[in-house]
Scaffold this motif. Structure first.
Motif, PDB file in Angstrom:
ATOM      1  N   SER A   1       0.894  -1.093   0.046  1.00  0.00           N
ATOM      2  CA  SER A   1      -0.086   0.027   0.120  1.00  0.00           C
ATOM      3  C   SER A   1       0.798   1.260  -0.238  1.00  0.00           C
ATOM      4  O   SER A   1       2.077   1.241   0.763  1.00  0.00           O
ATOM      5  CB  SER A   1      -0.967  -0.073   1.339  1.00  0.00           C
ATOM      6  OG  SER A   1      -1.914   1.308   1.315  1.00  0.00           O
ATOM      7  N   GLY A   2       0.378   2.425  -0.651  1.00  0.00           N
ATOM      8  CA  GLY A   2       1.026   3.637  -0.628  1.00  0.00           C
ATOM      9  C   GLY A   2       0.690   4.600  -1.381  1.00  0.00           C
ATOM     10  O   GLY A   2      -0.596   4.480  -1.798  1.00  0.00           O
ATOM     11  N   GLY A   3       1.403   5.427  -1.982  1.00  0.00           N
ATOM     12  CA  GLY A   3       0.749   6.577  -2.699  1.00  0.00           C
ATOM     13  C   GLY A   3       1.798   6.975  -3.940  1.00  0.00           C
ATOM     14  O   GLY A   3       2.928   6.576  -3.791  1.00  0.00           O
ATOM     15  N   GLY A   4       1.443   8.201  -4.675  1.00  0.00           N
ATOM     16  CA  GLY A   4       2.024   8.685  -5.534  1.00  0.00           C
ATOM     17  C   GLY A   4       1.365   9.675  -6.552  1.00  0.00           C
ATOM     18  O   GLY A   4       0.397  10.088  -5.907  1.00  0.00           O
ATOM     19  N   SER A   5       1.788   9.748  -7.597  1.00  0.00           N
ATOM     20  CA  SER A   5       1.254  10.723  -8.522  1.00  0.00           C
ATOM     21  C   SER A   5       1.141  10.025  -9.896  1.00  0.00           C
ATOM     22  O   SER A   5       1.846   9.317 -10.393  1.00  0.00           O
ATOM     23  CB  SER A   5       1.870  12.087  -8.697  1.00  0.00           C
ATOM     24  OG  SER A   5       3.168  11.863  -9.055  1.00  0.00           O
ATOM     25  N   ILE A   6       0.059  10.450 -10.543  1.00  0.00           N
ATOM     26  CA  ILE A   6      -0.142  10.251 -11.899  1.00  0.00           C
ATOM     27  C   ILE A   6      -0.168  11.641 -12.880  1.00  0.00           C
ATOM     28  O   ILE A   6      -0.853  12.545 -12.346  1.00  0.00           O
ATOM     29  CB  ILE A   6      -1.476   9.561 -12.025  1.00  0.00           C
ATOM     30  CG1 ILE A   6      -1.853   8.346 -11.272  1.00  0.00           C
ATOM     31  CG2 ILE A   6      -2.059   9.187 -13.631  1.00  0.00           C
ATOM     32  CD1 ILE A   6      -3.286   7.677 -11.042  1.00  0.00           C
ATOM     33  N   SER A   7       0.436  11.408 -13.863  1.00  0.00           N
ATOM     34  CA  SER A   7       0.535  12.623 -14.845  1.00  0.00           C
ATOM     35  C   SER A   7      -0.075  12.185 -16.116  1.00  0.00           C
ATOM     36  O   SER A   7       0.379  11.339 -16.810  1.00  0.00           O
ATOM     37  CB  SER A   7       1.993  12.614 -15.206  1.00  0.00           C
ATOM     38  OG  SER A   7       2.812  13.430 -14.068  1.00  0.00           O
ATOM     39  N   PHE A   8      -1.293  12.765 -16.510  1.00  0.00           N
ATOM     40  CA  PHE A   8      -2.034  12.347 -17.503  1.00  0.00           C
ATOM     41  C   PHE A   8      -1.555  12.927 -18.873  1.00  0.00           C
ATOM     42  O   PHE A   8      -0.754  13.985 -18.966  1.00  0.00           O
ATOM     43  CB  PHE A   8      -3.567  12.703 -17.422  1.00  0.00           C
ATOM     44  CG  PHE A   8      -4.182  12.139 -16.150  1.00  0.00           C
ATOM     45  CD1 PHE A   8      -4.719  10.711 -16.350  1.00  0.00           C
ATOM     46  CD2 PHE A   8      -4.216  12.615 -14.908  1.00  0.00           C
ATOM     47  CE1 PHE A   8      -5.162  10.095 -15.311  1.00  0.00           C
ATOM     48  CE2 PHE A   8      -4.705  12.182 -13.753  1.00  0.00           C
ATOM     49  CZ  PHE A   8      -5.446  10.681 -14.149  1.00  0.00           C
TER      50      PHE A   8
ATOM     51  N   ALA B   1      -6.870   4.970  -6.049  1.00  0.00           N
ATOM     52  CA  ALA B   1      -7.979   6.302  -5.965  1.00  0.00           C
ATOM     53  C   ALA B   1      -7.329   7.683  -5.977  1.00  0.00           C
ATOM     54  O   ALA B   1      -6.304   7.822  -5.423  1.00  0.00           O
ATOM     55  CB  ALA B   1      -8.699   6.265  -4.545  1.00  0.00           C
ATOM     56  N   THR B   2      -7.838   8.413  -6.953  1.00  0.00           N
ATOM     57  CA  THR B   2      -7.396   9.944  -6.930  1.00  0.00           C
ATOM     58  C   THR B   2      -8.722  10.612  -6.607  1.00  0.00           C
ATOM     59  O   THR B   2      -9.649  10.108  -6.389  1.00  0.00           O
ATOM     60  CB  THR B   2      -7.009  10.162  -8.471  1.00  0.00           C
ATOM     61  OG1 THR B   2      -8.310  10.079  -9.182  1.00  0.00           O
ATOM     62  CG2 THR B   2      -6.105   9.190  -8.970  1.00  0.00           C
ATOM     63  N   PRO B   3      -8.666  12.162  -6.406  1.00  0.00           N
ATOM     64  CA  PRO B   3      -9.622  12.760  -6.023  1.00  0.00           C
ATOM     65  C   PRO B   3     -10.884  12.666  -7.158  1.00  0.00           C
ATOM     66  O   PRO B   3     -11.965  12.876  -6.881  1.00  0.00           O
ATOM     67  CB  PRO B   3      -9.079  14.087  -5.959  1.00  0.00           C
ATOM     68  CG  PRO B   3      -7.581  13.954  -5.740  1.00  0.00           C
ATOM     69  CD  PRO B   3      -7.288  12.789  -6.225  1.00  0.00           C
TER      70      PRO B   3
ATOM     71  N   GLU C   1      -2.449  14.301 -10.795  1.00  0.00           N
ATOM     72  CA  GLU C   1      -3.355  13.983  -9.589  1.00  0.00           C
ATOM     73  C   GLU C   1      -2.522  13.084  -8.586  1.00  0.00           C
ATOM     74  O   GLU C   1      -1.668  12.138  -9.022  1.00  0.00           O
ATOM     75  CB  GLU C   1      -4.577  13.333  -9.935  1.00  0.00           C
ATOM     76  CG  GLU C   1      -5.503  14.107 -10.508  1.00  0.00           C
ATOM     77  CD  GLU C   1      -6.982  13.492 -10.655  1.00  0.00           C
ATOM     78  OE1 GLU C   1      -7.297  13.066  -9.654  1.00  0.00           O
ATOM     79  OE2 GLU C   1      -7.661  13.367 -11.725  1.00  0.00           O
ATOM     80  N   ARG C   2      -2.660  13.331  -7.571  1.00  0.00           N
ATOM     81  CA  ARG C   2      -1.942  12.321  -6.309  1.00  0.00           C
ATOM     82  C   ARG C   2      -3.053  11.251  -6.143  1.00  0.00           C
ATOM     83  O   ARG C   2      -4.246  11.187  -6.708  1.00  0.00           O
ATOM     84  CB  ARG C   2      -2.000  13.189  -4.994  1.00  0.00           C
ATOM     85  CG  ARG C   2      -1.428  14.438  -4.951  1.00  0.00           C
ATOM     86  CD  ARG C   2      -0.054  14.356  -4.761  1.00  0.00           C
ATOM     87  NE  ARG C   2       0.663  13.321  -3.931  1.00  0.00           N
ATOM     88  CZ  ARG C   2       1.798  12.957  -3.875  1.00  0.00           C
ATOM     89  NH1 ARG C   2       2.611  13.132  -4.984  1.00  0.00           N
ATOM     90  NH2 ARG C   2       2.480  12.261  -3.012  1.00  0.00           N
ATOM     91  N   ALA C   3      -2.268  10.012  -5.855  1.00  0.00           N
ATOM     92  CA  ALA C   3      -3.167   8.683  -5.687  1.00  0.00           C
ATOM     93  C   ALA C   3      -2.709   8.138  -4.763  1.00  0.00           C
ATOM     94  O   ALA C   3      -1.565   8.013  -4.262  1.00  0.00           O
ATOM     95  CB  ALA C   3      -3.062   8.188  -7.086  1.00  0.00           C
ATOM     96  N   ARG C   4      -3.676   7.086  -4.230  1.00  0.00           N
ATOM     97  CA  ARG C   4      -3.388   6.280  -3.195  1.00  0.00           C
ATOM     98  C   ARG C   4      -3.715   4.733  -3.829  1.00  0.00           C
ATOM     99  O   ARG C   4      -4.591   4.655  -4.410  1.00  0.00           O
ATOM    100  CB  ARG C   4      -4.189   6.353  -2.041  1.00  0.00           C
ATOM    101  CG  ARG C   4      -3.993   7.654  -1.075  1.00  0.00           C
ATOM    102  CD  ARG C   4      -2.946   7.660  -0.212  1.00  0.00           C
ATOM    103  NE  ARG C   4      -2.711   6.830   0.501  1.00  0.00           N
ATOM    104  CZ  ARG C   4      -1.487   6.147   1.065  1.00  0.00           C
ATOM    105  NH1 ARG C   4      -0.277   6.850   1.003  1.00  0.00           N
ATOM    106  NH2 ARG C   4      -1.334   5.044   1.943  1.00  0.00           N
ATOM    107  N   CYS C   5      -2.746   3.762  -3.666  1.00  0.00           N
ATOM    108  CA  CYS C   5      -3.030   2.483  -4.188  1.00  0.00           C
ATOM    109  C   CYS C   5      -2.858   1.528  -3.096  1.00  0.00           C
ATOM    110  O   CYS C   5      -2.040   1.359  -1.957  1.00  0.00           O
ATOM    111  CB  CYS C   5      -1.934   2.212  -5.245  1.00  0.00           C
ATOM    112  SG  CYS C   5      -2.172   3.285  -6.574  1.00  0.00           S
ATOM    113  N   ARG C   6      -3.459   0.186  -3.613  1.00  0.00           N
ATOM    114  CA  ARG C   6      -3.306  -0.994  -2.672  1.00  0.00           C
ATOM    115  C   ARG C   6      -3.115  -2.188  -3.686  1.00  0.00           C
ATOM    116  O   ARG C   6      -3.824  -2.242  -4.722  1.00  0.00           O
ATOM    117  CB  ARG C   6      -4.404  -1.353  -1.736  1.00  0.00           C
ATOM    118  CG  ARG C   6      -4.260  -2.497  -0.839  1.00  0.00           C
ATOM    119  CD  ARG C   6      -5.327  -2.588  -0.183  1.00  0.00           C
ATOM    120  NE  ARG C   6      -5.064  -3.489   1.078  1.00  0.00           N
ATOM    121  CZ  ARG C   6      -5.062  -3.257   2.312  1.00  0.00           C
ATOM    122  NH1 ARG C   6      -5.126  -2.137   2.826  1.00  0.00           N
ATOM    123  NH2 ARG C   6      -4.731  -4.451   3.222  1.00  0.00           N
ATOM    124  N   ALA C   7      -1.839  -2.918  -3.465  1.00  0.00           N
ATOM    125  CA  ALA C   7      -1.739  -3.887  -4.563  1.00  0.00           C
ATOM    126  C   ALA C   7      -1.556  -5.290  -4.046  1.00  0.00           C
ATOM    127  O   ALA C   7      -1.100  -5.290  -2.861  1.00  0.00           O
ATOM    128  CB  ALA C   7      -0.546  -3.469  -5.306  1.00  0.00           C
TER     129      ALA C   7
END
Length: 141
Positions: free
Chosen positions: A43-50, A79-81, A56-62
């Motif tokens: 689990s953690g987070g990061g960012s997505i550049s479209f 999940a992003t906003p 957008e910032r994102a949180r993930c669980r894998a």
């Protein structure tokens, strides 16, 4: 003298058997540690550049499971906003603690490449596709 020869021969055989057993068990534990480094939930987070230019910032669980000698399957929810998405990936171990493969997001019918580097209980994830790029830092649960 024959007792001395027998004693020395048996010590050599016992020593050889002991060394072989140590080497075998070290090989097993090394292989188990290597193959289990990615397996499990993260689990953690990061960012997505479209590709549109927005970010957008994102949180993930894998979750990662072993599917072959050097192959793994990932299922993740991020999940992003603005959205919650699921994706899957097929990965192959490419080196010590390095994995590469392809991911697919069925909701948006998009995919691309994924690269993961594991360092202890942390991993760095990079995804790249036609919809954009993402960088995540995950911790093992």
């Amino acid at each position: 003298m024959s007792g001395s020869v027998y004693s020395r021969t048996s010590r050599v055989l016992v020593g050889t058997a002991f060394a072989a057993a140590l080497s075998f068990s070290a090989g097993i534990s090394g292989a188990a540690a290597e193959s289990s480094s990615l397996i499990g939930s993260w689990s953690g987070g990061g960012s997505i550049s479209f590709s549109s230019g927005s970010k957008e910032r994102a949180r993930c669980r894998a979750h990662f499971a072993k599917t072959g000698a050097t192959s793994y399957r990932m299922s993740a929810t991020c999940a992003t906003p603005s959205a919650k998405v699921d994706q899957t990936a097929e990965l192959t171990r490419t080196g010590a603690n390095r994995y590469a493969g392809s991911f697919f997001n069925q909701q948006y019918n998009t995919g691309g490449s994924i690269r993961i580097t594991v360092s202890g209980r942390s991993q760095s994830v990079r995804l790249s596709g036609e919809a954009g790029t993402a960088v995540f830092s995950l911790k093992k649960l």
